[in-house]
Design a protein around this motif. Structure first.
Motif, PDB file in Angstrom:
ATOM      1  N   LEU A  80     -15.010  25.531 -10.879  1.00  0.00           N
ATOM      2  CA  LEU A  80     -14.488  24.162 -11.410  1.00  0.00           C
ATOM      3  C   LEU A  80     -13.028  24.258 -12.206  1.00  0.00           C
ATOM      4  N   ASN A  81     -13.736  25.416 -13.086  1.00  0.00           N
ATOM      5  CA  ASN A  81     -11.822  25.687 -13.877  1.00  0.00           C
ATOM      6  C   ASN A  81     -11.489  26.795 -13.694  1.00  0.00           C
ATOM      7  N   ALA A  82     -11.924  27.202 -12.771  1.00  0.00           N
ATOM      8  CA  ALA A  82     -11.193  28.756 -11.988  1.00  0.00           C
ATOM      9  C   ALA A  82      -9.515  28.310 -12.387  1.00  0.00           C
ATOM     10  N   VAL A 122     -13.242  36.690 -16.160  1.00  0.00           N
ATOM     11  CA  VAL A 122     -13.249  37.359 -14.671  1.00  0.00           C
ATOM     12  C   VAL A 122     -15.204  36.948 -14.764  1.00  0.00           C
ATOM     13  N   VAL A 123     -15.625  36.280 -14.101  1.00  0.00           N
ATOM     14  CA  VAL A 123     -16.773  36.082 -14.047  1.00  0.00           C
ATOM     15  C   VAL A 123     -17.189  36.628 -12.159  1.00  0.00           C
ATOM     16  N   TYR A 124     -18.085  37.339 -12.313  1.00  0.00           N
ATOM     17  CA  TYR A 124     -18.851  38.530 -11.336  1.00  0.00           C
ATOM     18  C   TYR A 124     -19.865  37.956 -11.071  1.00  0.00           C
ATOM     19  N   MET A 145     -11.296  34.088 -11.482  1.00  0.00           N
ATOM     20  CA  MET A 145     -10.670  33.772 -13.089  1.00  0.00           C
ATOM     21  C   MET A 145     -11.369  32.352 -13.383  1.00  0.00           C
ATOM     22  N   VAL A 146     -11.537  32.604 -14.486  1.00  0.00           N
ATOM     23  CA  VAL A 146     -12.104  30.807 -14.397  1.00  0.00           C
ATOM     24  C   VAL A 146     -11.720  30.999 -16.400  1.00  0.00           C
TER      25      VAL A 146
END
Length: 343
Positions: A80-82, A122-124, A145-146
């Motif tokens: 949502l906040n990417a 970065v979130v995986y 990427m957040v």
């Protein structure tokens, strides 16, 4: 506070599993609208009778439509906040999705790495799409990427998952009953079969489609994707709404029909990168490269590994990367996938 601002980078923890809200029952309406939004003409997805002649009970929902439904469920919790969706790996379609199936999504955080600017990370995540029977019908890894909300939040210990470069041919799942021994090439639209393609061959798909603002927002709403960058023109400094990457994927896949009409079913997503942003007014074209081929145990069914590249106006034929190894600015998408094709 009753409203949900979405998760920020500092809100994720390795090992967290998130059950995403709002299961969705798909219908023939998804197919009709998908085919209205994209020039999709795959015979297996257009005709129940053609699908039955290939051993399936009916025409499934397009593989990418099923992917978008599963992906869209994850957006409120993951992106949502990417700033941008960066890539994909280890994707497998495990079961076809038919009208009447109900899909839900679940994701597990498998990697975190804060960016050097301290403003994002970065979130995986590994995501599963699950049907009404509790069966996993789709699985994939993506990284995004957040933004950070609290810039003073401490950076987590970096964890970057070791992801397979390619799904092995023996790990591909061919739908139960699929049989291409009676495949009708005339009805499918092209005569080219598995044996007609050579590793290293490149195919210019010729056609192009100019992306419209309204169409991309309609598509993104169809998949219940709520990412702010796609709708809110005040969210980016340049005042532009970013075209949903899945819209580019589906457009490029549909354009690839001209030259790959018989690459019927996507069964794996080896990797993918959204190389450059796409905006309304860009004209998308596509080309493909044959990366590998493999036989399958299903009668008359071969697997073909394809690189699908979406480019925008001004791109040189088969342009991908410059001398420095970076994607050319006209390249929008670089997608590596396995598809099933008649032998």
């Amino acid at each position: 506070m009753k409203t949900n601002p979405g998760r920020f980078f500092e809100d994720y923890r390795i090992g967290d599993t998130i059950a995403h809200a709002v299961p969705r029952t798909v219908s023939g309406g998804e197919r009709a609208l998908y085919h209205a939004l994209y020039p999709a003409r795959g015979a297996l997805y257009s005709s129940d009778e053609f699908a039955r002649s290939c051993g399936l009970p009916a025409a499934p929902i397009d593989d990418l439509a099923a992917f978008h439904v599963v992906f869209g469920k994850t957006v409120p919790d993951i992106s949502l906040n990417a700033v941008a969706n960066l890539g994909y790996a280890e994707g497998r379609w495990l079961k076809p999705v038919y009208p009447g199936d109900t899909l839900r999504s679940e994701s597990t955080v498998i990697g975190l790495k804060e960016n050097s600017n301290g403003k994002s990370g970065v979130v995986y995540v590994g995501t599963r799409g699950i049907n009404q029977h509790g069966e996993t019908m789709l699985e994939y890894v993506r990284w995004v990427m957040v933004r950070k909300n609290r810039l003073d939040a401490p950076a987590p210990d970096p964890v970057v998952p070791d992801l397979a470069r390619v799904v092995r041919p023996e790990a591909l799942v061919v739908p139960e009953g699929l049989d291409f021994t009676r495949y009708d090439f005339t009805l499918a639209g092209e005569p080219h079969r598995w044996g007609d393609y050579a590793v290293g061959e490149q195919i210019d798909h010729v056609d192009g489609v100019t992306v419209e603002e309204a169409e991309h927002m309609l598509a993104t709403r169809l998949w219940q994707n709520t990412a702010k960058v796609h709708f809110d023109a005040t969210f980016r400094d340049d005042g532009k709404r970013l075209i949903y990457g899945g819209h580019v994927i589906s457009m490029a896949r549909a354009l690839s029909f001209n030259g790959l009409a018989n690459a019927q079913m996507i069964v794996a997503l080896n990797g993918g990168a959204h190389a450059n942003p796409c905006f309304a007014g860009d004209t998308i074209k596509a080309w493909s490269e044959v990366l590998d081929k493999a036989e399958t145990p299903a009668p008359g069914v071969g697997a073909i590994r394809l690189r699908l590249v979406a480019v925008k106006q001004g791109a040189a034929p088969f342009a991908l990367k410059g001398a420095e190894g970076k994607y050319a600015p006209e390249v929008l998408l670089d997608l590596d996938y396995w598809a099933l094709m008649p032998l």
